[in-house]
Design a protein around this motif. Structure first.
Motif, short mmCIF file in Angstrom:
data_model
loop_
_atom_site.label_atom_id
_atom_site.label_comp_id
_atom_site.label_asym_id
_atom_site.label_seq_id
_atom_site.Cartn_x
_atom_site.Cartn_y
_atom_site.Cartn_z
N UNK A 269 0.86 -1.18 0.00
CA UNK A 269 0.00 0.00 0.00
C UNK A 269 0.90 1.23 0.00
N UNK A 270 0.75 2.07 -1.02
CA UNK A 270 1.44 3.35 -1.07
C UNK A 270 0.45 4.44 -0.66
N UNK A 271 0.78 5.14 0.43
CA UNK A 271 -0.15 6.15 0.93
C UNK A 271 0.65 7.24 1.64
N UNK A 272 0.46 8.47 1.16
CA UNK A 272 1.13 9.64 1.75
C UNK A 272 2.64 9.43 1.83
N UNK A 273 3.22 8.98 0.71
CA UNK A 273 4.68 8.80 0.59
C UNK A 273 5.23 7.78 1.58
N UNK A 274 4.40 6.84 2.00
CA UNK A 274 4.83 5.74 2.87
C UNK A 274 4.44 4.42 2.20
N UNK A 275 5.36 3.48 2.17
CA UNK A 275 5.09 2.15 1.63
C UNK A 275 4.81 1.19 2.78
N UNK A 276 3.66 0.53 2.73
CA UNK A 276 3.30 -0.50 3.70
C UNK A 276 3.34 -1.85 3.00
N UNK A 277 4.01 -2.81 3.60
CA UNK A 277 4.08 -4.16 3.05
C UNK A 277 3.64 -5.15 4.12
N UNK B 108 15.36 6.96 -2.32
CA UNK B 108 15.06 8.34 -1.94
C UNK B 108 13.64 8.52 -1.42
N UNK B 109 12.74 7.60 -1.75
CA UNK B 109 11.37 7.70 -1.25
C UNK B 109 10.74 6.32 -1.27
N UNK B 110 9.44 6.25 -0.92
CA UNK B 110 8.74 4.97 -0.82
C UNK B 110 8.62 4.28 -2.16
N UNK B 111 8.46 5.05 -3.25
CA UNK B 111 8.34 4.42 -4.57
C UNK B 111 9.65 3.77 -4.99
N UNK B 112 10.77 4.37 -4.60
CA UNK B 112 12.06 3.73 -4.87
C UNK B 112 12.16 2.39 -4.15
N UNK B 113 11.70 2.36 -2.91
CA UNK B 113 11.73 1.11 -2.14
C UNK B 113 10.91 0.04 -2.85
N UNK C 281 1.11 6.45 -13.81
CA UNK C 281 1.85 7.72 -13.73
C UNK C 281 2.16 8.13 -12.29
N UNK C 282 2.59 7.14 -11.52
CA UNK C 282 3.00 7.43 -10.14
C UNK C 282 4.51 7.65 -10.03
N UNK C 283 5.24 7.42 -11.11
CA UNK C 283 6.69 7.42 -11.05
C UNK C 283 7.26 8.65 -11.74
N UNK C 284 8.39 9.12 -11.23
CA UNK C 284 9.11 10.22 -11.88
C UNK C 284 9.99 9.63 -12.98
N UNK C 285 10.69 10.50 -13.72
CA UNK C 285 11.43 10.05 -14.89
C UNK C 285 12.48 8.99 -14.55
N UNK C 286 13.30 9.24 -13.51
CA UNK C 286 14.33 8.27 -13.16
C UNK C 286 13.72 6.94 -12.76
N UNK D 215 10.86 5.80 -13.85
CA UNK D 215 10.36 5.19 -15.08
C UNK D 215 11.47 4.45 -15.81
N UNK D 216 12.66 5.04 -15.81
CA UNK D 216 13.81 4.35 -16.44
C UNK D 216 14.14 3.06 -15.68
N UNK D 217 14.09 3.11 -14.36
CA UNK D 217 14.34 1.91 -13.57
C UNK D 217 13.28 0.84 -13.85
N UNK D 218 12.03 1.27 -13.98
CA UNK D 218 10.95 0.32 -14.27
C UNK D 218 11.14 -0.33 -15.63
N UNK D 219 11.58 0.46 -16.62
CA UNK D 219 11.85 -0.10 -17.94
C UNK D 219 12.97 -1.14 -17.88
N UNK D 220 13.98 -0.88 -17.06
CA UNK D 220 15.08 -1.85 -16.92
C UNK D 220 14.58 -3.14 -16.27
#
Length: 449
Positions: free
Chosen positions: A211-219, A243-248, A323-328, A330-335
């Motif tokens: 769960x991604x909520x308010x820049x916090x990742x819950x697993x 750098x943030x929850x989406x990176x994690x 569209x939850x990801x920033x450009x960098x 998105x590049x990581x997701x493509x990889x």
């Protein structure tokens, strides 16, 4: 603290209040007494009272328990709540008021090995936060809260603090495929994914709820996974790794693809070992059975890996489309998707190799069976003329022909004759077999390269 019971409560609630008061009185008396074996007596009395409380709570309707908790002071609310069976707590919580929920939410968890871990960024690195109390969370700003096999009470405690509903890890497999990735109206991003757990005894996919909520990742998951341990170690040791929850979240999916690749290497090594034995000149039926078991194990693991990477691809694609990801990112997701694409080719190749080894092993079993059938055929051919002669020898004509000859001599000569016929038949079979082999070898030698 209630000092006397009233007639406003139903009999079941009244009994519970009496047991609660009795428990307090007995505890106070035992603590004030100075007697031999004080601890043993206290333990026995407490256990007896707790058993009565448990039995009474089992008979009370969850709605009545929730109403009873409203009338008790906070310390009694926590004590009664601890005595409620785990399988009934969910039904009781549905009827609780917000005030009681907050009391339960402020309680401390003093497990020796807590299944709740929280992490915040500190100078570019993840740092684990001790969250045994609610105050510990208030003073920090975690970007990742990880729950391993949490109890219903723990999920309510953490969820109440952050304002979300955490799912039950035991029910993650009940979701349909179409309901695994979605966004709530309040902005919560839900992803339910499978992560590979490769062990020597048994391999399986373990469901994980994100769960991604308010820049916090819950697993939330049922058991510990190597991918999560790897992610924590990297983020704890390497600066600016996340750098943030989406990176994690993205790095967890990337680590899952990496872990799947390592599992595929294990499948390769296992099939190489099986292949050397399958392609040997001789293999008994027992060896073939062992090989079939090993091949089946590798086939199951390969199937789990293929399903796992397929689920990871769907999750990463969902994040990119939403569209939850920033450009960098998105590049990581493509990889990650490119890595998964390469794994697909390996799993397809392994399925072909597994089918080949399976067919080869079954072929050896058929060859061994053909050898047995051949031996039985030779025996039947050898004894076929003997059966005919034995049938003639058992007729009355044979006795007439050997009249005047002592029967030991006549039947002894008859038996020797049977042996000679069997030997000649066997030599004829060997002659024709060797002749066929010579003709085959000659034809092969004359075949042009």
């Amino acid at each position: 603290m209630p000092t006397e019971t009233t007639t406003d409560h139903p009999p079941s609630q009244e009994t519970l209040l009496q047991l609660l008061q009795k428990h307090k009185l007995v505890s106070d008396m035992l603590h004030k007494q100075d007697m031999p074996r004080h601890e043993l007596v206290e333990s026995l009395v407490r256990k007896q009272n707790l058993v009565q409380l448990h039995q009474t709570l089992e008979k009370i309707d969850p709605v009545e328990i929730a109403h009873l908790l409203e009338d008790l002071p906070p310390e009694d609310q926590l004590f009664i709540w601890d005595q409620v069976a785990e399988d009934r707590k969910e039904a009781v919580l549905r009827e609780m008021t917000l005030d009681v929920l907050q009391v339960l939410g402020h309680r401390e968890f003093k497990k020796e090995r807590s299944g709740i871990k929280a992490f915040e960024l500190n100078e570019g690195r993840l740092r684990e936060i001790a969250i045994n109390t609610r105050e510990g969370l208030v003073e920090t700003k975690p970007i990742w809260v990880d729950l391993v096999d949490p109890s219903f009470e723990e999920r309510v405690w953490v969820g109440d603090f952050f304002g979300i509903d955490l799912p039950d890890p035991d029910r993650l497999g009940d979701l349909e495929s179409s309901a695994r990735f979605y966004v709530e109206e309040n902005g919560e991003i839900h992803l339910h994914s499978d992560f590979l757990l490769d062990r020597e005894d048994i391999s399986r996919n373990v469901g994980v709820a994100f769960i991604l909520y308010k820049d916090i990742l819950f697993s939330v998951r049922k058991e510990e996974l190597p991918v999560f341990r790897l992610q924590r170690l990297r983020a704890l040791s390497q600066p600016n790794y996340v750098t943030d929850a989406r990176d994690v979240l993205l790095d967890l999916y990337a680590a899952d693809a990496e872990y799947s690749a390592e599992a595929l290497e294990d499948v390769y090594r296992g099939l190489e070992t099986v292949g050397k034995q399958v392609l040997s000149k001789k293999m008994s039926d027992e060896d073939a059975a062992t090989m079939l078991t090993a091949i089946a194990h590798e086939e199951v693991l390969n199937g789990l890996i293929r399903r796992n990477v397929l689920d990871t691809r769907r999750a990463v694609s969902f994040l990119m489309r939403s569209r939850f990801l920033v450009k960098q990112q998105l590049d990581d997701a493509q990889q990650i998707l490119r890595d998964i694409e390469s794994l697909d080719g390996h799993t397809t190749f392994l399925f072909g190799k597994i089918n080949f080894l399976m067919d080869a092993t079954v072929g050896f079993i058929n060859i061994n069976q053909n050898k047995v059938i051949k031996q039985l055929t030779v025996l039947s051919v050898v004894f076929m003329p003997l059966n005919i002669i034995a049938g003639v020898g058992g007729m009355s004509e044979f006795s007439m022909m050997t009249q005047g000859i002592p029967w030991p001599i006549s039947y002894g000569a008859f038996t020797i004759g049977l042996g000679i016929v069997a030997w000649i038949t066997y030599l004829l079979l060997r002659f024709f077999e060797n002749r066929k082999l010579r003709n085959t070898s000659t034809a092969v030698s004359k075949t042009p390269d």
